[in-house]
Design an enzyme around this catalytic site. Structure first.
Site, PDB file in Angstrom:
ATOM      1  N   LYS A 118       0.806  -1.215   0.000  1.00  0.00           N
ATOM      2  CA  LYS A 118       0.000   0.000   0.000  1.00  0.00           C
ATOM      3  C   LYS A 118       0.840   1.266   0.000  1.00  0.00           C
ATOM      4  CE  LYS A 118      -4.383  -1.590   1.874  1.00  0.00           C
ATOM      5  NZ  LYS A 118      -5.299  -1.635   3.012  1.00  0.00           N
ATOM      6  N   LYS A 202      -4.390  -9.185  -8.327  1.00  0.00           N
ATOM      7  CA  LYS A 202      -5.637  -9.391  -7.609  1.00  0.00           C
ATOM      8  C   LYS A 202      -6.715  -8.414  -8.090  1.00  0.00           C
ATOM      9  CE  LYS A 202      -6.166  -7.918  -3.343  1.00  0.00           C
ATOM     10  NZ  LYS A 202      -6.286  -7.715  -1.894  1.00  0.00           N
ATOM     11  N   LYS A 205     -10.234  -2.925  -5.562  1.00  0.00           N
ATOM     12  CA  LYS A 205     -10.972  -1.680  -5.719  1.00  0.00           C
ATOM     13  C   LYS A 205     -10.043  -0.519  -6.023  1.00  0.00           C
ATOM     14  CE  LYS A 205     -11.429  -1.814  -0.737  1.00  0.00           C
ATOM     15  NZ  LYS A 205     -12.409  -2.224   0.247  1.00  0.00           N
TER      16      LYS A 205
END
Ligand code: AMP
Ligand code: TRP
Length: 339
Positions: A118, A202, A205
């Site tokens: 992230k 993956k 969103k």
């Protein structure tokens, strides 16, 4: 060994719309587990403010919390049977998270791959909350002494950290059975749904391409178009699993079909092996539409009455506190906090 009664806890962040990965990797499983043990399902709005996507837009955060709640219910979480609530309405989560900040070690958090993913190269700009996020997650689970946690494969490492926290607390205070060591519940082919544009990534969103994912709120035409445009290779479907070698996109579409139809990959290949992807995609689109659009319709219906959603969350929070508050009192006594 432990005397802890079976109890499920899981949660999702209210950031953006939920997608097929959330549904097949987590939600669908949550619904089934309601028949097996008591369940708590949480909208983790405090986790949502660890990153800019959830922060700074109060109206958006509130709307997203209601939308995720509606998605849980529309997918089949029954707020009468299960305890459905948002994290920030149960202050014991934050209280226990602080204590876990003192139990967890920097070295443990430094190993968390999701934090690295992230933050990328800009660790110094990340919030401290994002770094200690797994400790809040451990508190979400252990503040109820939950024993089972249904999540997608990507959350396995965070769950292991929750077990480490439970174990360290138990051993530091010489109470080997105080907290249970929560177990991941990760089932079936749907646990890792990949991007429709790149079978090695993956479904997420945060992907900038909306064509990479199917959102739970997509309409019939959008779902069909996204599946039609999904990346594949020119070869037909393989006859068996070995034929997926080097073909992650093909494998992903077959896995999605298997998960949506509650069959195995083998069954799907027995039916479609040797046929062209164009043909298979039509059937997959039909299946996805049949499974997902009723959920979207129910979500829309529920969202016309936000006050009712807020009532459901408030009721769930009260029931959740009924479990968490006495455990928190016990924790404070164990630590030696006076009062
Ligand atoms: P997130 O969207 O990352 O907050 O994840 C919410 C839940 O959905 C977690 O249990 C994840 O493991 C699961 N999940 C998210 N993306 C996927 C995916 N692409 N495949 C399977 N499960 C997923
Ligand atoms: N970290 C989880 C995710 O991103 C969300 C989460 C927060 C969670 N607290 C939890 C999942 C407790 C299970 C149990 O998906």
């Amino acid at each position: 060994m432990t005397a802890h009664p079976n109890l499920i806890l899981s949660g999702m962040q209210p950031t953006n719309t939920l997608h097929l990965g959330n549904y097949l990797g987590a939600l669908k499983n949550w619904v089934k587990l309601q028949d097996e043990m008591p369940c708590l399902y949480c909208v983790v709005d405090m986790h949502a403010i660890t990153q800019d996507t959830g922060y700074r837009h109060p109206k958006e955060l509130a709307a997203a919390t209601r939308e995720v709640t509606a998605a849980y219910i529309a997918a089949g979480v029954d707020p009468g049977r299960s305890i459905l609530f948002n994290q920030s309405q149960v202050p014991e989560h934050a209280e226990l998270a602080w204590i876990f900040n003192c139990v967890g070690r920097l070295g443990w958090l430094d190993r968390m791959t999701q934090f690295k993913e992230k933050t990328g190269k800009h660790k110094e700009r990340a919030s401290v909350g994002l770094y200690t996020y797994p400790l809040l997650m451990a508190a979400d689970i252990l503040v109820y002494k939950a024993t089972h946690v249904p999540v997608g494969e990507d959350q396995r490492q965070h769950l292991e950290l929750s077990r480490d926290i439970a174990q360290k607390f138990n051993s530091d205070y010489d109470l080997p059975d105080f907290f249970p060591l929560p177990e991941p519940v990760i089932v079936g082919t749907g646990t890792r749904v990949m991007s429709l544009r790149d079978g090695t990534k993956k479904m997420s969103k945060s992907d900038e391409s909306d064509y990479s994912r199917i959102n739970l709120t997509d309409d019939v035409d959008t779902i069909a178009q996204k599946i039609r445009k999904a990346r594949t290779d020119p070869n037909p479907l393989p006859e068996n699993g070995k034929g997926f070698e080097g073909r992650p996109e093909a494998e992903n579409l077959v896995n999605i079909y298997a998960a949506l139809s509650d069959t195995s990959r083998g069954d799907v290949l027995a039916k479609f092996g040797g046929r062209q992807f164009s043909e298979f995609k039509n059937e997959l689109a039909e299946l996805a539409v049949a499974k997902l659009t009723p959920i979207a319709a129910e979500m829309r219906r529920l969202l016309t009455d936000p006050a009712e959603i807020d009532r459901i969350l408030a009721n769930g929070a009260e029931r959740a506190r009924g479990i968490a508050a006495p455990i928190m009192t016990e924790v404070k006594q164990v630590i030696g906090f006076v009062g």
